[in-house]
Enzyme design. Structure first.
Site, short mmCIF file in Angstrom:
data_model
loop_
_atom_site.label_atom_id
_atom_site.label_comp_id
_atom_site.label_asym_id
_atom_site.label_seq_id
_atom_site.Cartn_x
_atom_site.Cartn_y
_atom_site.Cartn_z
N HIS A 306 0.86 -1.19 0.00
CA HIS A 306 0.00 0.00 0.00
C HIS A 306 0.89 1.24 0.00
O HIS A 306 1.94 1.25 0.64
CB HIS A 306 -0.90 0.02 1.25
CG HIS A 306 -2.09 0.91 1.10
ND1 HIS A 306 -2.03 2.26 1.32
CD2 HIS A 306 -3.34 0.64 0.69
CE1 HIS A 306 -3.23 2.79 1.09
NE2 HIS A 306 -4.04 1.82 0.70
N ASP A 363 -7.97 -5.38 -0.25
CA ASP A 363 -8.43 -6.26 -1.33
C ASP A 363 -8.07 -7.73 -1.10
O ASP A 363 -8.51 -8.59 -1.86
CB ASP A 363 -7.81 -5.80 -2.65
CG ASP A 363 -8.38 -4.44 -3.06
OD1 ASP A 363 -7.59 -3.49 -3.21
OD2 ASP A 363 -9.61 -4.35 -3.16
C1 SDX Z 1 -6.20 -0.07 -3.05
O1 SDX Z 1 -4.43 4.49 -2.17
C2 SDX Z 1 -5.35 3.83 -1.53
O2 SDX Z 1 -5.78 4.20 -0.44
C3 SDX Z 1 -5.90 2.62 -2.26
C4 SDX Z 1 -6.93 1.78 -1.53
C5 SDX Z 1 -8.19 2.55 -1.28
O3 SDX Z 1 -8.92 2.19 -0.33
O4 SDX Z 1 -8.52 3.43 -2.09
O5 SDX Z 1 -6.39 1.37 -0.27
C6 SDX Z 1 -7.33 0.55 -2.33
O6 SDX Z 1 -5.97 0.27 -4.17
C7 SDX Z 1 -5.35 -1.06 -2.32
C8 SDX Z 1 -4.13 -1.54 -3.17
C9 SDX Z 1 -4.62 -2.63 -4.13
N1 SDX Z 1 -3.57 -2.99 -5.08
C10 SDX Z 1 -2.89 -4.16 -4.97
O7 SDX Z 1 -3.07 -4.97 -4.08
C11 SDX Z 1 -1.90 -4.42 -6.12
C12 SDX Z 1 -0.58 -4.96 -5.54
N2 SDX Z 1 0.05 -3.89 -4.77
C13 SDX Z 1 1.10 -3.13 -5.45
O8 SDX Z 1 0.88 -2.95 -6.82
C14 SDX Z 1 1.48 -1.87 -4.66
O9 SDX Z 1 1.74 -2.27 -3.38
C15 SDX Z 1 0.54 -0.69 -4.63
C16 SDX Z 1 0.04 -0.33 -5.98
C17 SDX Z 1 -0.63 -0.96 -3.75
C18 SDX Z 1 1.32 0.50 -4.05
O10 SDX Z 1 2.21 0.91 -5.05
P1 SDX Z 1 3.48 1.77 -4.69
O11 SDX Z 1 3.20 2.72 -3.58
O12 SDX Z 1 4.01 2.34 -5.95
O13 SDX Z 1 4.48 0.65 -4.14
P2 SDX Z 1 5.72 1.00 -3.33
O14 SDX Z 1 6.45 2.15 -3.95
O15 SDX Z 1 5.30 1.13 -1.88
O16 SDX Z 1 6.62 -0.31 -3.46
C19 SDX Z 1 7.78 -0.36 -2.66
C20 SDX Z 1 8.50 -1.62 -3.07
C21 SDX Z 1 8.84 -1.69 -4.55
O17 SDX Z 1 9.98 -2.50 -4.68
P3 SDX Z 1 11.48 -1.76 -4.74
O18 SDX Z 1 11.44 -0.92 -5.99
O19 SDX Z 1 11.59 -0.96 -3.46
O20 SDX Z 1 12.43 -2.93 -4.82
O21 SDX Z 1 7.67 -2.77 -2.82
C22 SDX Z 1 7.44 -3.46 -4.02
C23 SDX Z 1 7.68 -2.46 -5.13
O22 SDX Z 1 8.03 -3.15 -6.32
N3 SDX Z 1 6.04 -3.89 -3.99
C24 SDX Z 1 5.62 -5.12 -4.28
C25 SDX Z 1 4.23 -5.10 -4.06
N4 SDX Z 1 3.86 -3.88 -3.65
C26 SDX Z 1 4.97 -3.13 -3.61
N5 SDX Z 1 6.27 -6.22 -4.70
C27 SDX Z 1 5.53 -7.33 -4.91
N6 SDX Z 1 4.20 -7.39 -4.72
C28 SDX Z 1 3.52 -6.31 -4.30
N7 SDX Z 1 2.21 -6.36 -4.11
#
Ligand code: SDX
Length: 428
Positions: A306, A363
């Site tokens: 998140h 989710d």
């Molecule tokens: C919702 O914003 C909100 O409030 C949204 C929401 C709402 O109520 O409106 O809460 C609802 O959208 C929840 C999120 C649902 N999406 C997912 O579950 C999809 C999987 N999650 C990821 O795509 C990701 O975690 C996000 C999209 C949720 C957040 O994206 P960010 O902020 O761009 O991720 P980050 O910068 O915090 O990531 C940091 C690191 C990265 O790796 P490095 O570059 O540091 O090596 O963590 C990794 C990312 O690649 N990472 C993941 C991951 N989520 C982050 N790696 C693997 N699997 C994941 N799910």
């Protein structure tokens, strides 16, 4: 707390005001930065940038705190229903009994759609994506209710909010019925909000759906947990569109489009697909984690991580517990729940996830509960939209009522070609 921040650049040194929120969040107000220095800031995806001041929802991502109008989500989950939370978010306080009764009456009276909507439903392919239809139909409401293109007072706002919140439920049910080739089931004025939705989804002519109170309670919980989440992608979209003074219906239709994305509301569908893939044997939980850790794979552990929560998402905690109760009460034994738990257990012990503070989000468990109720996977994000609608309305109203708000128009850093002449075709 210092009242200003100093920015020094070259021979320029300026003081910018610092503001503090009611929960001690500190922000540098950069609204005069360009005028004073010619400089702009750059913050792709706005991870460090506040778009507005808001009094609707507070999140503390480090502590896993979520409050609607100051009330902790755990208390709302225990004591209220979705429609009461909707009123709280939109009007800023808990409704008195007569206000809630009036709002409920408006929801009941405004559940039906103009019969002409049926032509729109019939115009879509049977397998049309439900979120595409939902966005189109919410936008279409602006054609049938032009009187709401301008909203001047609270009373009118309560009416248009009730109409939108009520009709979105009917639209969603009709989308489902159309996809199944089933006759539309009209809203029943004797039923409450969630019960009526399930009736429109699952009743058959001469065979009315009997709503299990536990299912009704669980869906109320899912909707209220999704009701708002400050400046997430879809809510920011609603604010962006609303900032041009576009009407409420069209602004919310835009929110549906943003929510559809698999990184946002579409994740609840992606979680189920991932769990089903594991269940079919295509993937193991360990293999999922390996893929998620390997950037080249492009695979994300859906339902994890998140932008704001860097500890547990309080909604996921509540839903994880609810999944147990609901499946148990419904006598549903879904292997996907065990797989989800196994995945969570492995991830929370894995250094990659621990270092990046990746926890289950809203989710991760919601789909398992909706599946147990008989809601098909392709309707999960539609359910998220029904839940989020009051939050979108509340933010649209907060911006609309703020007479200092202006059209949103970010700047950019141009990195394209510098000036050069047009080259005629015969010289290219
Ligand atoms: C919702 O914003 C909100 O409030 C949204 C929401 C709402 O109520 O409106 O809460 C609802 O959208 C929840 C999120 C649902 N999406 C997912 O579950 C999809 C999987 N999650 C990821 O795509 C990701 O975690 C996000 C999209 C949720 C957040 O994206 P960010 O902020 O761009 O991720 P980050 O910068 O915090 O990531 C940091 C690191 C990265 O790796 P490095 O570059 O540091 O090596 O963590 C990794 C990312 O690649 N990472 C993941 C991951 N989520 C982050 N790696 C693997 N699997 C994941 N799910």
């Amino acid at each position: 707390m210092a009242k200003t921040a100093t920015i020094t650049y070259g021979d320029k040194k300026i003081e910018l005001p610092v503001i503090e929120g009611t929960e001690a969040e500190i922000a540098i107000d950069i609204s005069s930065l360009r005028a004073q220095t010619g400089l702009i800031t750059l913050d792709p995806a706005f991870g460090n940038t506040g778009s507005c001041k808001s009094a609707i929802t507070y999140i503390d991502g480090e502590k896993g705190i979520l409050r609607y109008r100051g009330i902790p989500i755990e208390e709302l989950a225990k004591n209220t229903r979705f429609t009461e939370v909707a009123w709280l978010l939109i009007f800023g306080r808990l409704p008195k009994q007569d206000e809630l009764d009036r709002f409920s009456r408006q929801l009941t009276m405004n559940a039906s759609l103009n019969e002409a909507f049926k032509h729109h439903f019939e115009g879509f392919p049977v397998d049309a994506p439900p979120m595409a239809m939902l966005s189109a139909m919410i936008n279409t409401l602006a054609c049938f209710h032009p009187q709401f293109n301008k909203i001047e007072d609270e009373e009118t706002f309560e009416e248009v909010s009730a109409r939108l919140i009520s009709k979105v439920r009917t639209i969603a049910a009709f989308i489902y019925r159309r996809s199944m080739g089933l006759p539309y089931i009209y809203p029943d004025p004797k039923r409450r909000y969630v019960n009526n939705f399930l009736h429109m989804m699952f009743s058959m002519p001469y065979d009315e759906y009997q709503c299990d109170p536990d299912v009704e309670a669980a869906l109320n919980l899912i909707l209220l947990l999704h009701a708002d989440h400050e400046q997430n992608c879809s809510t920011s979209t609603v604010r962006m569109v609303g900032s041009s003074r576009a009407n409420l219906f069209t602004s919310c239709a835009a929110g549906v489009c943003a929510l559809w994305g698999p990184l946002h509301g579409g994740a609840n569908v992606a979680v189920l697909e991932m769990l089903e893939e594991i269940h079919k044997g295509g993937l193991t939980p360990q293999h999922c984690l390996e893929l998620a850790k390997n950037k080249e794979s492009g695979f994300k552990l859906m339902g994890f991580g998140h932008r704001v929560y860097k500890s547990f998402d309080p909604r996921a905690k509540i839903l994880k517990k609810a999944a147990d109760t609901v499946l148990d009460k419904l006598g549903v034994n879904d292997p996907l729940l065990d797989i989800a738990r196994r995945l969570e257990e492995l991830a929370l012990k894995d250094p990659y996830f621990i270092e990046r503070k990746l926890y289950p989000n809203v989710d991760f468990y919601s789909g398992i509960i909706m599946k147990a109720m008989g809601i098909p996977v392709n309707m999960f994000t539609v359910m998220f939209a029904i839940g989020r609608l009051p939050g979108w309305i509340a933010h649209w109203k907060e911006q609309h009522d703020d007479n200092t708000s202006r059209i949103a128009r970010p700047r950019q850093v141009y990195i394209g070609p510098t000036t050069h002449d047009y080259v005629p075709m015969n010289k290219r």
